[in-house]
Design a protein around this motif. Structure first.
Motif, mmCIF file in Angstrom:
data_model
loop_
_atom_site.group_PDB
_atom_site.id
_atom_site.type_symbol
_atom_site.label_atom_id
_atom_site.label_comp_id
_atom_site.label_asym_id
_atom_site.label_seq_id
_atom_site.Cartn_x
_atom_site.Cartn_y
_atom_site.Cartn_z
ATOM 1 N N THR A 115 0.819 -1.224 0.000
ATOM 2 C CA THR A 115 0.000 0.000 0.000
ATOM 3 C C THR A 115 0.854 1.276 0.000
ATOM 4 O O THR A 115 0.316 2.382 -0.064
ATOM 5 C CB THR A 115 -0.914 0.046 1.239
ATOM 6 N N THR A 142 -0.140 -2.681 -7.130
ATOM 7 C CA THR A 142 -1.298 -2.501 -6.253
ATOM 8 C C THR A 142 -1.734 -1.044 -6.182
ATOM 9 O O THR A 142 -2.861 -0.754 -5.780
ATOM 10 C CB THR A 142 -1.005 -3.031 -4.838
ATOM 11 N N LEU A 195 -0.533 -11.999 -6.747
ATOM 12 C CA LEU A 195 -1.664 -11.088 -6.587
ATOM 13 C C LEU A 195 -2.831 -11.773 -5.875
ATOM 14 O O LEU A 195 -3.553 -11.134 -5.103
ATOM 15 C CB LEU A 195 -2.111 -10.541 -7.944
ATOM 16 N N LYS A 196 -2.999 -13.059 -6.124
ATOM 17 C CA LYS A 196 -4.046 -13.813 -5.422
ATOM 18 C C LYS A 196 -3.785 -13.811 -3.920
ATOM 19 O O LYS A 196 -4.708 -13.648 -3.110
ATOM 20 C CB LYS A 196 -4.106 -15.258 -5.941
ATOM 21 N N SER A 197 -2.535 -13.997 -3.536
ATOM 22 C CA SER A 197 -2.204 -14.010 -2.104
ATOM 23 C C SER A 197 -2.397 -12.629 -1.491
ATOM 24 O O SER A 197 -2.827 -12.499 -0.334
ATOM 25 C CB SER A 197 -0.766 -14.487 -1.891
ATOM 26 N N ILE A 198 -2.104 -11.573 -2.260
ATOM 27 C CA ILE A 198 -2.326 -10.210 -1.770
ATOM 28 C C ILE A 198 -3.823 -9.955 -1.609
ATOM 29 O O ILE A 198 -4.272 -9.359 -0.616
ATOM 30 C CB ILE A 198 -1.688 -9.182 -2.731
ATOM 31 N N GLU A 199 -4.614 -10.407 -2.571
ATOM 32 C CA GLU A 199 -6.065 -10.220 -2.495
ATOM 33 C C GLU A 199 -6.649 -10.967 -1.308
ATOM 34 O O GLU A 199 -7.604 -10.513 -0.673
ATOM 35 C CB GLU A 199 -6.723 -10.674 -3.797
ATOM 36 N N SER A 200 -6.059 -12.136 -0.977
ATOM 37 C CA SER A 200 -6.552 -12.893 0.179
ATOM 38 C C SER A 200 -6.282 -12.152 1.485
ATOM 39 O O SER A 200 -6.915 -12.415 2.507
ATOM 40 C CB SER A 200 -5.896 -14.277 0.226
ATOM 41 N N VAL A 225 -6.646 -6.876 0.029
ATOM 42 C CA VAL A 225 -6.396 -5.778 -0.902
ATOM 43 C C VAL A 225 -6.796 -6.225 -2.302
ATOM 44 O O VAL A 225 -6.262 -7.203 -2.827
ATOM 45 C CB VAL A 225 -4.917 -5.348 -0.889
ATOM 46 N N THR A 226 -7.726 -5.510 -2.897
ATOM 47 C CA THR A 226 -8.183 -5.847 -4.242
ATOM 48 C C THR A 226 -7.422 -5.021 -5.269
ATOM 49 O O THR A 226 -7.371 -3.802 -5.182
ATOM 50 C CB THR A 226 -9.692 -5.582 -4.401
ATOM 51 N N VAL A 227 -6.810 -5.720 -6.221
ATOM 52 C CA VAL A 227 -6.142 -5.042 -7.321
ATOM 53 C C VAL A 227 -7.179 -4.843 -8.421
ATOM 54 O O VAL A 227 -7.540 -5.774 -9.146
ATOM 55 C CB VAL A 227 -4.941 -5.859 -7.842
ATOM 56 N N SER A 228 -7.694 -3.628 -8.501
ATOM 57 C CA SER A 228 -8.780 -3.325 -9.437
ATOM 58 C C SER A 228 -8.283 -2.370 -10.519
ATOM 59 O O SER A 228 -7.915 -1.239 -10.231
ATOM 60 C CB SER A 228 -9.959 -2.695 -8.680
#
Length: 392
Positions: A227, A260, A290-295, A298-301
């Motif tokens: 972040t 991110t 990125l999947k592990s970060i989203e878990s 944090v959503t990468v949009s």
């Protein structure tokens, strides 16, 4: 048979040798910088022709001529043959006069474009540097961010990291009490509307310090490392329309932190089999991370992401096949225009300049025009994607 080396080679260790040679290269480059940009080695910016200004401002050449003849607007430089030339500042004055300033409006979010590739030599820095300058020439307020410790874009923008001692983004990303505000590290460039956050070797410290910060039980900062760039950019949200980030050619913490924070991603790829094989590994690794970060919440949009074919040779049949191969798999994410390979780009780089800085007269006109046309088409397509993201 033993070969006796010269005494000079035997006395210096490998470390001493490369330090000596690195210093010699740096000194020679500094001399070239003073020769090219006297008297203080600071880059200036050429004037732009009537045709270029009409294209960048978005009006016809005849309309600009009419304004000049009527004594309205700015006063261009007029040659003995009647040719008109304008400075970049004068282009901005014309935009204001004609109410064509493209700055983002209330409710339109800051666009952060991350330019990435796992493999070096894909044209990532060339793409980033020219895109940022093109956006600025079109009137957008742009922040270029060099996140590559090798600092190629920084050097292309006229800053020699080891001599000029400009702070890098590391000063804002670091985890200790020495951290600086992003406002303290932003530097102006020779282009109006375009600032840069330079890079230097110190950026590599972020790659070493982040895993250590993540392991500390009392550190929430380390666990939320991704972040940090986004948080820093909130300080300058009202100063810029677009941020262009040149990521390092590796999938490390700097790249992940940039991704991110990004609202869009441009993946550069050279249309060769080895490069595409490398890109497939990059995509698989990136997706997993990125999947592990989203878990973690944090959503990468992204508003958009695209693959940009770079260093493309249209007459090369294997390259045509590789482009067709990519288009057959993900046509929707492919940029319609390609960045062609051109000696004009590499020749401009010899003097640490871009196609937008060099004079057309220095090149074979057809060579320069082909390169500029390809570059402008790619950058205009990116601008259209940005405008779509704003709902325009």
């Amino acid at each position: 048979m033993n070969v006796t080396r010269p005494v000079s080679e035997r006395l210096l260790s490998f470390a001493d040798t490369i330090l000596e040679q690195g210093g010699e290269i740096s000194s020679k480059l500094d001399m070239l910088r003073f020769e090219k940009f006297p008297p203080n080695a600071q880059k200036t910016l050429r004037q732009f022709s009537l045709g270029e200004v009409a294209e960048f401002v978005g009006v016809s050449q005849s309309y600009l001529k009419k304004l000049h003849l009527q004594g309205k607007g700015v006063e261009p430089t007029v040659t003995s043959t009647g040719r008109r030339y304008y400075t970049a500042d004068q282009m901005n004055e014309l935009r204001s006069l004609l109410d064509r300033v493209p700055h983002r409006k209330s409710g339109e979010k800051l666009q952060v474009i991350a330019v990435v590739n796992f493999k070096g030599g894909s044209g990532k820095t060339t793409t980033s540097a020219h895109l940022a300058q093109h956006l600025a020439l079109k009137g957008y307020r742009v922040l270029a961010v060099d996140l590559d410790p090798q600092a190629s874009m920084t050097a292309l923008y006229g800053i020699q990291p080891e001599l000029d001692e400009k702070p890098s983004f590391y000063e804002t990303l670091r985890y200790d009490g020495e951290r600086k505000s992003i406002l303290e590290i932003i530097q102006p460039t020779n282009f109006p509307n375009l600032d840069i956050i330079p890079a230097n070797l110190e950026l590599q410290e972020y790659e070493y310090e982040t895993p250590l910060a993540m392991q500390r039980k009392d550190s929430t900062e380390g666990k939320l490392f991704y972040t940090r760039i986004g948080a820093a950019l909130t300080e300058v949200d009202d100063r810029y329309d677009v941020v262009v980030v040149d990521c390092p050619p590796q999938l490390g913490y700097l790249t992940l932190t940039a991704l991110t924070a990004a609202t869009s991603v441009l993946i550069t790829v050279h249309p060769q089999m080895l490069d595409i094989m490398s890109m497939s590994q990059f995509l698989l690794m990136l997706g997993d991370i990125l999947k592990s970060i989203e878990s973690a919440g944090v959503t990468v949009s992204l508003d958009w992401f695209r693959y940009l074919v770079t260093r493309y040779e249209p007459m090369d049949i294997p390259q045509q096949q590789m482009v067709g191969f990519m288009q057959s798999m993900f046509a929707r994410q492919m940029m319609k225009n390609h960045m062609v390979k051109s000696t004009a780009v590499s020749d401009a780089g010899l003097t640490k300049q871009t196609l937008y800085e060099v004079e057309r007269s220095q090149f074979t006109p057809a060579t320069y025009d082909r390169a500029r046309e390809a570059m402008d088409l790619v950058n205009s397509e990116v601008i259209e994607l940005v405008r779509q993201a704003w709902g325009r």
